[in-house]
Design a protein around this motif. Structure first.
Motif, PDB file in Angstrom:
ATOM      1  N   GLY A   1       0.786  -1.229   0.000  1.00  0.00           N
ATOM      2  CA  GLY A   1       0.000   0.000   0.000  1.00  0.00           C
ATOM      3  C   GLY A   1       0.816   1.277   0.000  1.00  0.00           C
ATOM      4  N   PHE A   2       2.118   1.161   0.281  1.00  0.00           N
ATOM      5  CA  PHE A   2       2.982   2.341   0.218  1.00  0.00           C
ATOM      6  C   PHE A   2       3.032   2.948  -1.178  1.00  0.00           C
ATOM      7  CE2 PHE A   2       5.515  -1.579   0.027  1.00  0.00           C
ATOM      8  CZ  PHE A   2       6.167  -1.451  -1.181  1.00  0.00           C
ATOM      9  N   VAL A   3       2.596   2.209  -2.206  1.00  0.00           N
ATOM     10  CA  VAL A   3       2.599   2.759  -3.564  1.00  0.00           C
ATOM     11  C   VAL A   3       1.546   3.860  -3.728  1.00  0.00           C
ATOM     12  CG1 VAL A   3       3.418   0.566  -4.501  1.00  0.00           C
ATOM     13  CG2 VAL A   3       0.962   1.090  -4.543  1.00  0.00           C
ATOM     14  N   GLY A   4       0.658   4.009  -2.754  1.00  0.00           N
ATOM     15  CA  GLY A   4      -0.286   5.119  -2.818  1.00  0.00           C
ATOM     16  C   GLY A   4       0.422   6.457  -2.906  1.00  0.00           C
ATOM     17  N   VAL A   5       1.598   6.554  -2.279  1.00  0.00           N
ATOM     18  CA  VAL A   5       2.373   7.794  -2.358  1.00  0.00           C
ATOM     19  C   VAL A   5       2.787   8.071  -3.798  1.00  0.00           C
ATOM     20  CG1 VAL A   5       4.540   8.904  -1.674  1.00  0.00           C
ATOM     21  CG2 VAL A   5       3.172   7.665   0.022  1.00  0.00           C
ATOM     22  N   ASP A   6       3.131   7.040  -4.538  1.00  0.00           N
ATOM     23  CA  ASP A   6       3.522   7.216  -5.937  1.00  0.00           C
ATOM     24  C   ASP A   6       2.350   7.734  -6.765  1.00  0.00           C
ATOM     25  OD1 ASP A   6       6.333   5.651  -5.962  1.00  0.00           O
ATOM     26  OD2 ASP A   6       4.890   4.604  -4.699  1.00  0.00           O
ATOM     27  N   VAL A   7       1.149   7.262  -6.451  1.00  0.00           N
ATOM     28  CA  VAL A   7      -0.045   7.767  -7.135  1.00  0.00           C
ATOM     29  C   VAL A   7      -0.220   9.255  -6.846  1.00  0.00           C
ATOM     30  CG1 VAL A   7      -2.545   7.549  -7.351  1.00  0.00           C
ATOM     31  CG2 VAL A   7      -1.135   5.498  -7.075  1.00  0.00           C
ATOM     32  N   PHE A   8      -0.008   9.646  -5.603  1.00  0.00           N
ATOM     33  CA  PHE A   8      -0.079  11.064  -5.255  1.00  0.00           C
ATOM     34  C   PHE A   8       0.937  11.878  -6.059  1.00  0.00           C
ATOM     35  CE2 PHE A   8      -2.043   9.945  -1.008  1.00  0.00           C
ATOM     36  CZ  PHE A   8      -3.215  10.673  -1.218  1.00  0.00           C
ATOM     37  N   PHE A   9       2.142  11.342  -6.221  1.00  0.00           N
ATOM     38  CA  PHE A   9       3.178  12.068  -6.957  1.00  0.00           C
ATOM     39  C   PHE A   9       2.770  12.284  -8.420  1.00  0.00           C
ATOM     40  CE2 PHE A   9       6.823  10.472  -4.009  1.00  0.00           C
ATOM     41  CZ  PHE A   9       6.482  11.440  -3.080  1.00  0.00           C
ATOM     42  N   VAL A  10       2.186  11.262  -9.041  1.00  0.00           N
ATOM     43  CA  VAL A  10       1.740  11.406 -10.431  1.00  0.00           C
ATOM     44  C   VAL A  10       0.651  12.469 -10.530  1.00  0.00           C
ATOM     45  CG1 VAL A  10       0.655  10.237 -12.388  1.00  0.00           C
ATOM     46  CG2 VAL A  10       2.349   9.026 -10.995  1.00  0.00           C
ATOM     47  N   ILE A  11      -0.299  12.444  -9.608  1.00  0.00           N
ATOM     48  CA  ILE A  11      -1.366  13.453  -9.612  1.00  0.00           C
ATOM     49  C   ILE A  11      -0.779  14.841  -9.474  1.00  0.00           C
ATOM     50  CG2 ILE A  11      -3.365  14.329  -8.350  1.00  0.00           C
ATOM     51  CD1 ILE A  11      -3.992  11.417  -7.561  1.00  0.00           C
ATOM     52  N   SER A  12       0.176  15.017  -8.575  1.00  0.00           N
ATOM     53  CA  SER A  12       0.796  16.326  -8.378  1.00  0.00           C
ATOM     54  C   SER A  12       1.474  16.812  -9.649  1.00  0.00           C
ATOM     55  CB  SER A  12       1.810  16.267  -7.232  1.00  0.00           C
ATOM     56  OG  SER A  12       1.174  16.067  -5.993  1.00  0.00           O
ATOM     57  N   GLY A  13       2.210  15.922 -10.306  1.00  0.00           N
ATOM     58  CA  GLY A  13       2.870  16.323 -11.546  1.00  0.00           C
ATOM     59  C   GLY A  13       1.877  16.747 -12.596  1.00  0.00           C
ATOM     60  N   TYR A  14       0.778  16.028 -12.696  1.00  0.00           N
ATOM     61  CA  TYR A  14      -0.247  16.341 -13.684  1.00  0.00           C
ATOM     62  C   TYR A  14      -0.907  17.691 -13.396  1.00  0.00           C
ATOM     63  CZ  TYR A  14      -4.419  15.811 -16.568  1.00  0.00           C
ATOM     64  OH  TYR A  14      -5.407  16.014 -17.488  1.00  0.00           O
ATOM     65  N   VAL A  15      -1.347  17.866 -12.170  1.00  0.00           N
ATOM     66  CA  VAL A  15      -2.087  19.087 -11.815  1.00  0.00           C
ATOM     67  C   VAL A  15      -1.183  20.313 -11.852  1.00  0.00           C
ATOM     68  CG1 VAL A  15      -3.346  20.244  -9.966  1.00  0.00           C
ATOM     69  CG2 VAL A  15      -3.794  17.833 -10.449  1.00  0.00           C
ATOM     70  N   ILE A  16      -0.018  20.200 -11.228  1.00  0.00           N
ATOM     71  CA  ILE A  16       0.863  21.369 -11.127  1.00  0.00           C
ATOM     72  C   ILE A  16       1.388  21.784 -12.495  1.00  0.00           C
ATOM     73  CG2 ILE A  16       3.042  22.203 -10.188  1.00  0.00           C
ATOM     74  CD1 ILE A  16       0.661  22.077  -8.224  1.00  0.00           C
ATOM     75  N   CYS A  17       1.780  20.824 -13.317  1.00  0.00           N
ATOM     76  CA  CYS A  17       2.266  21.172 -14.657  1.00  0.00           C
ATOM     77  C   CYS A  17       1.180  21.861 -15.461  1.00  0.00           C
ATOM     78  CB  CYS A  17       2.765  19.932 -15.387  1.00  0.00           C
ATOM     79  SG  CYS A  17       3.275  20.255 -17.085  1.00  0.00           S
ATOM     80  N   GLY A  18      -0.050  21.349 -15.351  1.00  0.00           N
ATOM     81  CA  GLY A  18      -1.140  21.975 -16.091  1.00  0.00           C
ATOM     82  C   GLY A  18      -1.335  23.423 -15.720  1.00  0.00           C
ATOM     83  N   HIS A  19      -1.308  23.702 -14.425  1.00  0.00           N
ATOM     84  CA  HIS A  19      -1.492  25.073 -13.971  1.00  0.00           C
ATOM     85  C   HIS A  19      -0.328  25.970 -14.387  1.00  0.00           C
ATOM     86  CE1 HIS A  19      -5.186  24.696 -11.792  1.00  0.00           C
ATOM     87  NE2 HIS A  19      -4.733  23.759 -10.995  1.00  0.00           N
ATOM     88  N   ILE A  20       0.876  25.504 -14.113  1.00  0.00           N
ATOM     89  CA  ILE A  20       2.050  26.349 -14.350  1.00  0.00           C
ATOM     90  C   ILE A  20       2.203  26.681 -15.830  1.00  0.00           C
ATOM     91  CG2 ILE A  20       4.572  26.321 -14.376  1.00  0.00           C
ATOM     92  CD1 ILE A  20       4.520  24.941 -11.705  1.00  0.00           C
ATOM     93  N   THR A  21       2.078  25.685 -16.693  1.00  0.00           N
ATOM     94  CA  THR A  21       2.298  25.913 -18.114  1.00  0.00           C
ATOM     95  C   THR A  21       1.209  26.798 -18.698  1.00  0.00           C
ATOM     96  OG1 THR A  21       3.268  23.707 -18.187  1.00  0.00           O
ATOM     97  CG2 THR A  21       2.862  24.806 -20.283  1.00  0.00           C
ATOM     98  N   SER A  22      -0.012  26.598 -18.254  1.00  0.00           N
ATOM     99  CA  SER A  22      -1.098  27.455 -18.721  1.00  0.00           C
ATOM    100  C   SER A  22      -0.849  28.910 -18.339  1.00  0.00           C
ATOM    101  CB  SER A  22      -2.427  26.966 -18.134  1.00  0.00           C
ATOM    102  OG  SER A  22      -3.486  27.800 -18.534  1.00  0.00           O
ATOM    103  N   LEU A  23      -0.427  29.133 -17.109  1.00  0.00           N
ATOM    104  CA  LEU A  23      -0.130  30.503 -16.669  1.00  0.00           C
ATOM    105  C   LEU A  23       1.039  31.096 -17.446  1.00  0.00           C
ATOM    106  CD1 LEU A  23      -0.521  30.083 -12.811  1.00  0.00           C
ATOM    107  CD2 LEU A  23      -1.931  31.515 -14.291  1.00  0.00           C
ATOM    108  N   LYS A  24       2.073  30.285 -17.670  1.00  0.00           N
ATOM    109  CA  LYS A  24       3.237  30.791 -18.411  1.00  0.00           C
ATOM    110  C   LYS A  24       2.849  31.206 -19.820  1.00  0.00           C
ATOM    111  CE  LYS A  24       7.987  29.642 -19.682  1.00  0.00           C
ATOM    112  NZ  LYS A  24       7.895  29.771 -21.129  1.00  0.00           N
ATOM    113  N   ASP A  25       2.014  30.419 -20.474  1.00  0.00           N
ATOM    114  CA  ASP A  25       1.622  30.738 -21.841  1.00  0.00           C
ATOM    115  C   ASP A  25       0.754  31.986 -21.916  1.00  0.00           C
ATOM    116  OD1 ASP A  25       3.052  28.640 -22.904  1.00  0.00           O
ATOM    117  OD2 ASP A  25       1.362  27.257 -22.899  1.00  0.00           O
ATOM    118  N   ARG A  26       0.063  32.295 -20.813  1.00  0.00           N
ATOM    119  CA  ARG A  26      -0.734  33.520 -20.771  1.00  0.00           C
ATOM    120  C   ARG A  26       0.060  34.701 -20.250  1.00  0.00           C
ATOM    121  NH1 ARG A  26      -4.566  30.187 -18.033  1.00  0.00           N
ATOM    122  NH2 ARG A  26      -4.354  31.521 -16.188  1.00  0.00           N
ATOM    123  N   GLY A  27       1.326  34.473 -19.918  1.00  0.00           N
ATOM    124  CA  GLY A  27       2.159  35.529 -19.376  1.00  0.00           C
ATOM    125  C   GLY A  27       1.784  35.921 -17.965  1.00  0.00           C
ATOM    126  N   GLU A  28       1.176  34.992 -17.218  1.00  0.00           N
ATOM    127  CA  GLU A  28       0.694  35.305 -15.880  1.00  0.00           C
ATOM    128  C   GLU A  28       1.417  34.522 -14.790  1.00  0.00           C
ATOM    129  OE1 GLU A  28      -3.453  34.479 -15.953  1.00  0.00           O
ATOM    130  OE2 GLU A  28      -3.896  35.920 -17.551  1.00  0.00           O
TER     131      GLU A  28
END
Length: 342
Positions: free
Chosen positions: A47-74
């Motif tokens: 069950g310790f692999v649940g942490v790895d699932v959290f890491f994938v979610i974080s990469g997905y969500v954070i990258c989406g936000h950051i790149t979208s903001l960068k492309d808008r110059g914000e």
């Protein structure tokens, strides 16, 4: 530009509410896996692999936000960091303070000293570096005595939040996918090389875990959607890892590919199976439940050891999580929105 707006699912025909429920459902599966492992439930040896699932979610969500903001110059990196601090620090520091006070007052001297050494790193989200320094094997009996051991994963996430927006500033739009894939493959190679020889460093270190976040980032940058059946395959892969792996499995290394791939499929497949009310409720409170469950299990074991004690402790932790979510997490999140760009 690659489609990684918040969160690419709009282009897939997913309304924001369905997208959020899907992610929360996956978070619920991740935290249930971790709690089940710490409780010692049959079938949860990995069950310790649940942490790895959290890491994938974080990469997905954070990258989406950051790149979208960068492309808008914000993109304002300091505002981004402020928002992350507002999201994680209030509940995290509160739990560390409570656990520290209770532990120092009740634990035997040797264990109290171990706890005391971990309090500041845990509150500063550098617990993973602390446990690397003290060579604390995550699965060892000695490490299991520390009620702040679980804070290591939040240290990895916090360090990811520091470096990823800086990397985003350096990546030209047309090289984003290639850059993220290169980072991910390099990190996976490091993980595979270090896990057999320096397992503690591999387990707690960002360099050997970064590929898991990069996998989520690559998914959102690609804008790829999987068919609905892929969600079931992804969840099955996570469950297989939970049931198949155990403390003797060399980890992370190549073994982590199974739960990471499962998380990717579950995210990429627009399926309502993760949107059930119960899973969504748990997923929304998964951070606070994660914070509370391990200390309460450790303190419960001081009174009486046994599966039912650990189950009761995890249930009390969920009740504490609901209170913490309502009284600390949500107000802090709203405050962060007033001051930050994302």
């Amino acid at each position: 530009m690659q489609n990684c707006s918040p969160l690419a699912w709009k282009a897939w025909g997913w309304p924001a509410s369905a997208r959020q429920r899907h992610i929360e459902g996956l978070r619920a599966i991740a935290v249930i896996a971790v709690v089940g492992y710490h409780v010692g439930l049959p079938g949860f040896a990995g069950g310790f692999v649940g942490v790895d699932v959290f890491f994938v979610i974080s990469g997905y969500v954070i990258c989406g936000h950051i790149t979208s903001l960068k492309d808008r110059g914000e993109l304002d990196i300091f505002n981004f960091w402020l928002r992350r601090i507002a999201r994680l620090a209030p509940a995290g520091i509160f739990v560390v303070a409570v656990v520290g006070a209770v532990g120092l007052a009740t634990l035997p001297q040797d264990r109290a000293l171990q706890l005391a050494a971990a309090i500041l790193p845990a509150a500063g989200f550098t617990a993973n570096l602390h446990f690397i320094a003290v060579a604390s094997d995550y699965h060892s009996a000695m490490a299991a005595l520390n009620p702040l051991l679980h804070m290591w994963s939040l240290g990895v996430e916090a360090q990811f939040y520091v470096i990823w927006p800086l990397a985003a500033l350096l990546m030209a739009p047309r090289f984003r996918v290639a850059g993220v894939v290169l980072i991910g493959l390099t990190s996976l190679a490091v993980s595979a090389a270090v896990t057999p020889t320096h397992p503690t460093l591999a387990y707690y270190g960002l360099p050997s875990r970064l590929w898991e976040m990069a996998a989520g980032a690559a998914l959102v940058l690609s804008g790829r959607r999987a068919p609905a059946w892929a969600a079931a395959v992804g969840i099955a892969a996570i469950i297989l890892a939970v049931m198949w792996f155990d403390a003797a499995t060399p980890f992370p290394g190549y073994a982590a590919v199974l739960p990471v791939l499962g998380a990717l499929l579950a995210i990429a497949a627009p399926s309502p199976m993760l949107g059930g009310a119960g899973l969504v409720w748990i997923g929304a409170r998964s951070y606070s439940w994660y914070l509370w469950h391990w200390p309460l299990i450790v303190f419960g074991e001081m009174i009486q050891s046994g599966l039912y004690v650990r189950l009761a402790a995890s249930g009390i932790a969920l009740a504490f999580a609901a209170i913490t979510w309502a009284s600390i997490e949500e107000p802090a999140r709203k405050w962060g929105r007033r001051w930050a760009a994302i």
